[in-house]
Design an enzyme around this catalytic site. Structure first.
Site, PDB file in Angstrom:
ATOM      1  N   ASP A  76      -3.453  -6.394  15.416  1.00  0.00           N
ATOM      2  CA  ASP A  76      -2.832  -5.065  15.418  1.00  0.00           C
ATOM      3  C   ASP A  76      -2.878  -4.432  16.809  1.00  0.00           C
ATOM      4  O   ASP A  76      -2.047  -3.589  17.143  1.00  0.00           O
ATOM      5  CB  ASP A  76      -3.543  -4.133  14.429  1.00  0.00           C
ATOM      6  CG  ASP A  76      -2.881  -4.154  13.057  1.00  0.00           C
ATOM      7  OD1 ASP A  76      -1.671  -4.404  12.990  1.00  0.00           O
ATOM      8  OD2 ASP A  76      -3.573  -3.912  12.062  1.00  0.00           O
ATOM      9  N   GLU A  87      -6.482   5.171  13.345  1.00  0.00           N
ATOM     10  CA  GLU A  87      -7.430   4.262  14.007  1.00  0.00           C
ATOM     11  C   GLU A  87      -8.158   4.862  15.197  1.00  0.00           C
ATOM     12  O   GLU A  87      -9.096   4.245  15.704  1.00  0.00           O
ATOM     13  CB  GLU A  87      -6.724   2.963  14.431  1.00  0.00           C
ATOM     14  CG  GLU A  87      -5.758   3.088  15.597  1.00  0.00           C
ATOM     15  CD  GLU A  87      -4.356   3.454  15.189  1.00  0.00           C
ATOM     16  OE1 GLU A  87      -3.458   3.386  16.051  1.00  0.00           O
ATOM     17  OE2 GLU A  87      -4.140   3.818  14.007  1.00  0.00           O
ATOM     18  N   HIS A 125      -1.393   1.971  15.990  1.00  0.00           N
ATOM     19  CA  HIS A 125      -1.661   0.780  16.813  1.00  0.00           C
ATOM     20  C   HIS A 125      -0.635   0.662  17.937  1.00  0.00           C
ATOM     21  O   HIS A 125       0.110  -0.321  18.055  1.00  0.00           O
ATOM     22  CB  HIS A 125      -1.660  -0.485  15.952  1.00  0.00           C
ATOM     23  CG  HIS A 125      -2.714  -0.500  14.886  1.00  0.00           C
ATOM     24  ND1 HIS A 125      -4.055  -0.561  15.180  1.00  0.00           N
ATOM     25  CD2 HIS A 125      -2.625  -0.438  13.529  1.00  0.00           C
ATOM     26  CE1 HIS A 125      -4.753  -0.552  14.057  1.00  0.00           C
ATOM     27  NE2 HIS A 125      -3.914  -0.474  13.046  1.00  0.00           N
ATOM     28  N   ARG A 131       0.838  -1.198   0.000  1.00  0.00           N
ATOM     29  CA  ARG A 131       0.000   0.000   0.000  1.00  0.00           C
ATOM     30  C   ARG A 131       0.875   1.250   0.000  1.00  0.00           C
ATOM     31  O   ARG A 131       2.069   1.191   0.287  1.00  0.00           O
ATOM     32  CB  ARG A 131      -0.930  -0.001   1.218  1.00  0.00           C
ATOM     33  CG  ARG A 131      -2.050  -1.010   1.141  1.00  0.00           C
ATOM     34  CD  ARG A 131      -2.870  -1.065   2.418  1.00  0.00           C
ATOM     35  NE  ARG A 131      -2.131  -1.681   3.518  1.00  0.00           N
ATOM     36  CZ  ARG A 131      -2.628  -1.866   4.742  1.00  0.00           C
ATOM     37  NH1 ARG A 131      -3.846  -1.441   5.028  1.00  0.00           N
ATOM     38  NH2 ARG A 131      -1.904  -2.465   5.666  1.00  0.00           N
ATOM     39  N   TYR A 179      -1.542   4.795  10.372  1.00  0.00           N
ATOM     40  CA  TYR A 179      -1.931   3.864  11.427  1.00  0.00           C
ATOM     41  C   TYR A 179      -0.761   3.707  12.389  1.00  0.00           C
ATOM     42  O   TYR A 179       0.392   3.594  11.967  1.00  0.00           O
ATOM     43  CB  TYR A 179      -2.293   2.492  10.855  1.00  0.00           C
ATOM     44  CG  TYR A 179      -3.606   2.436  10.115  1.00  0.00           C
ATOM     45  CD1 TYR A 179      -4.801   2.669  10.782  1.00  0.00           C
ATOM     46  CD2 TYR A 179      -3.647   2.151   8.752  1.00  0.00           C
ATOM     47  CE1 TYR A 179      -6.018   2.636  10.107  1.00  0.00           C
ATOM     48  CE2 TYR A 179      -4.852   2.099   8.067  1.00  0.00           C
ATOM     49  CZ  TYR A 179      -6.044   2.346   8.750  1.00  0.00           C
ATOM     50  OH  TYR A 179      -7.234   2.303   8.083  1.00  0.00           O
ATOM     51  N   LYS A 226       1.233   2.061   7.275  1.00  0.00           N
ATOM     52  CA  LYS A 226       1.530   1.279   8.481  1.00  0.00           C
ATOM     53  C   LYS A 226       2.384   2.066   9.454  1.00  0.00           C
ATOM     54  O   LYS A 226       2.988   3.083   9.125  1.00  0.00           O
ATOM     55  CB  LYS A 226       2.229  -0.027   8.101  1.00  0.00           C
ATOM     56  CG  LYS A 226       1.313  -1.023   7.399  1.00  0.00           C
ATOM     57  CD  LYS A 226       0.060  -1.334   8.213  1.00  0.00           C
ATOM     58  CE  LYS A 226       0.357  -2.089   9.482  1.00  0.00           C
ATOM     59  NZ  LYS A 226      -0.885  -2.348  10.282  1.00  0.00           N
TER      60      LYS A 226
END
Length: 373
Positions: free
Chosen positions: A270, A118, A96, A15, A94, A75
């Site tokens: 995650d 998130e 996490h 991605r 993101y 990520k």
């Protein structure tokens, strides 16, 4: 503002933070955009596509970080990327953080402003930037689970939908949110017997209305969970506590009651995973077996369908990213309480209470920290 798009370096992650079309939106708003060479080539976005959109292509990630004020990724930043972050950077991706104290310490040390997709919220109490990837992961969980049930993968040698005269697999989904609903849609479509457990009556009512008699909805208690897990061929862990570590609902004792060759797809990995036996895996080696139970715990599931995932993610994140660039970081956060909820780390402070609790680190309210920006 100067916007940077580095190439993702996590295992089998294709991605990209911004598509050429999304990057062009920044340029149309008067901003500069830099992309690391080959950042989008894994999903058929070439350097020339970015150049045609007005983006400057740079040779290395170091160059991108040095030239940029805001870094847009997918990520969580890996160690080498965290080392590139400086106090003048804003990171939008993101994160996490709840199960990842090493990352948290790295972001604190950087002094950067770190906004996590998130934990951005909306007026309906949803998580609009997590939802598109949750939908992808939910749908993929059944696909991955069906493959893992094959004998060659260590599974029970069961076909999800069965065939005439042979009963289908029993799929138990823990959690009826975006992941759970999308998993149910795929499992129902494949002909499985589907059970969804949740502790929200309104969620169960909504799912029951949507799927009618194609699924069974069960109020989640320890007893109900034990009954259905022991009978399951495939368990989907779709539990989410926004920003916080996932609860360990699948204990070792409970997993020990499962049929040999049954499969757990822990989509909550995650956030640390909802099974005590879960540990993060990659697309290179997605599964492992504990006590005869196949575990699929890939921490970037949507990366397997990276083109679909990138476009879906950009559709959700672009308005927020444009607001950050157009208004400036401080003003954008002050103007939008939901975007402010996405602020996890700022100027060396943890600004998300759930993350601070999970990691046992000091918490400073986001409202007070952004005054320093």
């Amino acid at each position: 503002m100067r916007i940077g798009i580095p190439k993702e370096i996590k295992n089998h992650e294709y991605r990209v933070g911004l598509t050429p079309a999304s990057a062009h939106e920044f340029i149309a708003n008067g901003h500069q955009v830099f992309v690391e060479t080959h950042a989008g080539e894994g999903i058929d976005f070439s350097d020339d596509d970015y150049r045609a959109a007005g983006v400057e292509v740079l040779e290395t990630a170091d160059d991108v970080f040095k030239q940029s004020e805001m870094i847009v990724k997918v990520k969580e930043p890996q160690a080498i990327e965290r080392a590139r972050l400086k106090s003048h950077h804003t990171l939008f991706t993101y994160l996490h953080l709840a199960p990842d104290i090493e990352q948290a310490h790295g972001l604190i040390k950087s002094g950067a402003v770190c906004i996590a997709y998130e934990t951005v919220t909306n007026d309906k109490g949803g998580l609009p930037l997590l939802a598109p990837m949750s939908a992808v992961a939910g749908r993929m969980s059944i696909q991955a689970g069906a493959h893992s049930l094959e004998k060659s993968q260590g599974g029970r040698a069961v076909l999800i939908g069965g065939v005439p005269g042979v009963k289908p697999a029993k799929v138990v989904i823990i959690g009826g949110g975006v992941v759970g609903e999308n998993a149910a849609e795929m499992a129902v479509g494949m002909g499985a017997e589907v059970i969804i457990l949740d502790r929200s009556i309104s969620v169960l009512r909504r799912l029951s209305k949507r799927f009618y008699n194609s699924i069974k909805t069960i109020y989640s208690t320890a007893s109900a969970l034990a009954d259905h897990i022991s009978e399951a061929d495939l368990v989907i862990g779709a539990v989410l506590l926004p920003g916080a570590a996932a609860p360990k609902l699948l204990t070792r004792e409970l997993i020990a009651t499962m049929k040999k060759g049954a499969v757990i797809v822990d989509v909550a990995i995650d956030q640390g995973g909802c099974a005590e036996t879960s540990r993060p895996t990659t697309h290179a080696e997605p599964t492992y077996i504990v006590d005869g139970i196949v575990h699929y715990c890939v921490a970037n599931m949507p990366g397997a369908v990276a083109r679909t995932s990138t476009i879906a993610l950009n559709n959700a994140t672009l308005p927020y990213a444009i607001a950050l660039a157009n208004k400036g970081i401080k003003q954008a956060l002050q103007d939008d309480k939901h975007l402010l909820r996405g602020l996890n780390v700022c100027r060396g402070h943890i600004t998300c209470e759930d993350v601070s609790t999970a990691l046992n680190l000091p918490y400073v309210p986001a409202e007070s920290v952004i005054e320093e920006l």
